[in-house]
Design a protein around this motif. Structure first.
Motif, short mmCIF file in Angstrom:
data_model
loop_
_atom_site.label_atom_id
_atom_site.label_comp_id
_atom_site.label_asym_id
_atom_site.label_seq_id
_atom_site.Cartn_x
_atom_site.Cartn_y
_atom_site.Cartn_z
N ILE A 1 142.23 -47.70 -32.00
CA ILE A 1 142.20 -46.24 -32.61
C ILE A 1 141.01 -45.82 -31.92
O ILE A 1 141.11 -44.42 -31.57
N ALA A 2 139.96 -46.36 -32.06
CA ALA A 2 138.67 -45.76 -31.50
C ALA A 2 138.72 -45.37 -30.00
O ALA A 2 138.38 -44.34 -29.49
N GLY A 3 139.12 -46.36 -29.34
CA GLY A 3 139.48 -46.11 -27.81
C GLY A 3 140.50 -44.99 -27.42
O GLY A 3 140.27 -44.19 -26.67
N PHE B 1 141.34 -42.33 -29.49
CA PHE B 1 140.91 -41.25 -29.89
C PHE B 1 139.60 -40.37 -29.10
O PHE B 1 139.63 -39.27 -28.50
N THR B 2 138.65 -41.37 -28.66
CA THR B 2 137.48 -40.94 -27.78
C THR B 2 138.19 -40.69 -26.19
O THR B 2 137.74 -39.76 -25.61
N ILE C 1 141.24 -39.57 -25.31
CA ILE C 1 142.15 -38.42 -25.38
C ILE C 1 141.54 -37.44 -25.86
O ILE C 1 141.87 -36.08 -25.61
N ALA C 2 140.48 -37.14 -26.39
CA ALA C 2 139.68 -36.07 -27.11
C ALA C 2 139.49 -34.71 -26.45
O ALA C 2 139.86 -33.61 -26.69
N VAL C 3 139.24 -35.00 -24.95
CA VAL C 3 138.80 -33.87 -24.15
C VAL C 3 140.17 -33.16 -23.81
O VAL C 3 140.43 -31.96 -23.33
N PRO D 1 142.66 -31.68 -25.52
CA PRO D 1 143.09 -30.52 -26.13
C PRO D 1 142.11 -29.15 -25.85
O PRO D 1 142.61 -28.07 -25.67
N GLN D 2 140.91 -29.72 -25.36
CA GLN D 2 140.11 -28.74 -24.67
C GLN D 2 140.59 -28.09 -23.18
O GLN D 2 140.71 -26.99 -22.97
N LYS E 1 143.40 -25.81 -23.97
CA LYS E 1 142.93 -24.72 -24.56
C LYS E 1 142.65 -23.68 -23.66
O LYS E 1 142.89 -22.47 -23.41
N LEU F 1 129.06 -36.50 -19.67
CA LEU F 1 130.24 -37.19 -20.00
C LEU F 1 130.87 -38.04 -18.71
O LEU F 1 131.13 -39.23 -18.58
N VAL G 1 130.95 -41.79 -18.61
CA VAL G 1 132.22 -42.86 -18.61
C VAL G 1 132.39 -43.36 -17.11
O VAL G 1 132.73 -44.40 -17.05
N SER H 1 137.48 -25.98 -28.40
CA SER H 1 138.53 -26.54 -29.22
C SER H 1 138.10 -27.27 -30.20
O SER H 1 137.10 -28.48 -29.89
N CYS I 1 138.96 -35.13 -32.78
CA CYS I 1 139.41 -36.50 -32.00
C CYS I 1 138.05 -37.29 -31.72
O CYS I 1 137.96 -38.60 -32.18
N GLY J 1 137.44 -40.79 -33.49
CA GLY J 1 137.02 -42.00 -32.45
C GLY J 1 135.59 -42.57 -32.56
O GLY J 1 135.57 -43.81 -32.67
N SER K 1 135.40 -44.60 -35.77
CA SER K 1 135.90 -45.77 -35.87
C SER K 1 135.14 -46.91 -35.00
O SER K 1 135.24 -47.92 -35.48
#
Lengths: 85, 85
Positions: free
Chosen positions: A9-11, A13-14, A16-18, A20-21, A24, A42, A46, B35, B41, B45, B48
Motif C-alpha cells: 500500500i505504502a509503495g 500510493f507514494t 502513483i501520487a504524482v 493526479p498532479q 491536473k 524528487l 527517487v 492537486s 496519496c 503512502g 503507511s
C-alpha cells in the motif's frame, strides 16, 4: 503478512501520487503554482533510491522508484510546457 | 559505505522535496494549480511507510517517513488555506 500488505500500500500510493498532479496540469494547462524545486528534489531522491536498489539488487525498490522517476520526469516536462514564467 | 551514502542522499531529498512547494504557496498565497489528490496519496503512502517502519522497528524508515508525513500534512493545510475554489 500484514506488514507486507502495508508495504505494498505504502509503495503503491507514494509511486502513483504524482499522477493526479500531472493530469491536473494537462487538463487546466496551468502550472504556475507548482514548485519546480519540489520535482527536481524528487527526481534526485527517487533516482538515488533506484541506484541504491540496483546496488543492493532489491527489485521492489528498483521498480517503485524507477516508476516514480519516470512519473516525476513527466511532471517536470508538463511544468516546463505549461508554465508561463 | 557508498551504498549507505546513496541511501542518505535518497532519503534526504525525498523527505525535504515538499518544502519548496510549501514555501512557494505561502509566498505567493496561491495554490490553485496544486492537486489535493497528490498530497492525499502522499499522506496515505508515507503514513503507511511510517506504520511499516514501526512494525519492523526500522528507525530510518520511521524518521524519514514520519517527517514526510508532517511536511505533507503542512502542504495539505496551506493548500486548503490558499485555494480559492
Amino acid at each position: 503478512m500484514l506488514i507486507t500488505i502495508l508495504g505494498i500500500i505504502a509503495g503503491a500510493f507514494t509511486t502513483i501520487a504524482v499522477l493526479p498532479q500531472v493530469f491536473k496540469v494537462i487538463k487546466t494547462k496551468s502550472a504556475e503554482d507548482i514548485s519546480m524545486w519540489m520535482f527536481v528534489c524528487l527526481l534526485i531522491g527517487v533516482g538515488s533510491w533506484t541506484l541504491y536498489g540496483i546496488a543492493k539488487e532489491d527489485w521492489p525498490i528498483i521498480i517503485t522508484n524507477g516508476l516514480s522517476f519516470i512519473f516525476n520526469g513527466t511532471m517536470v516536462y508538463v511544468k516546463l510546457k505549461y508554465s508561463k514564467n
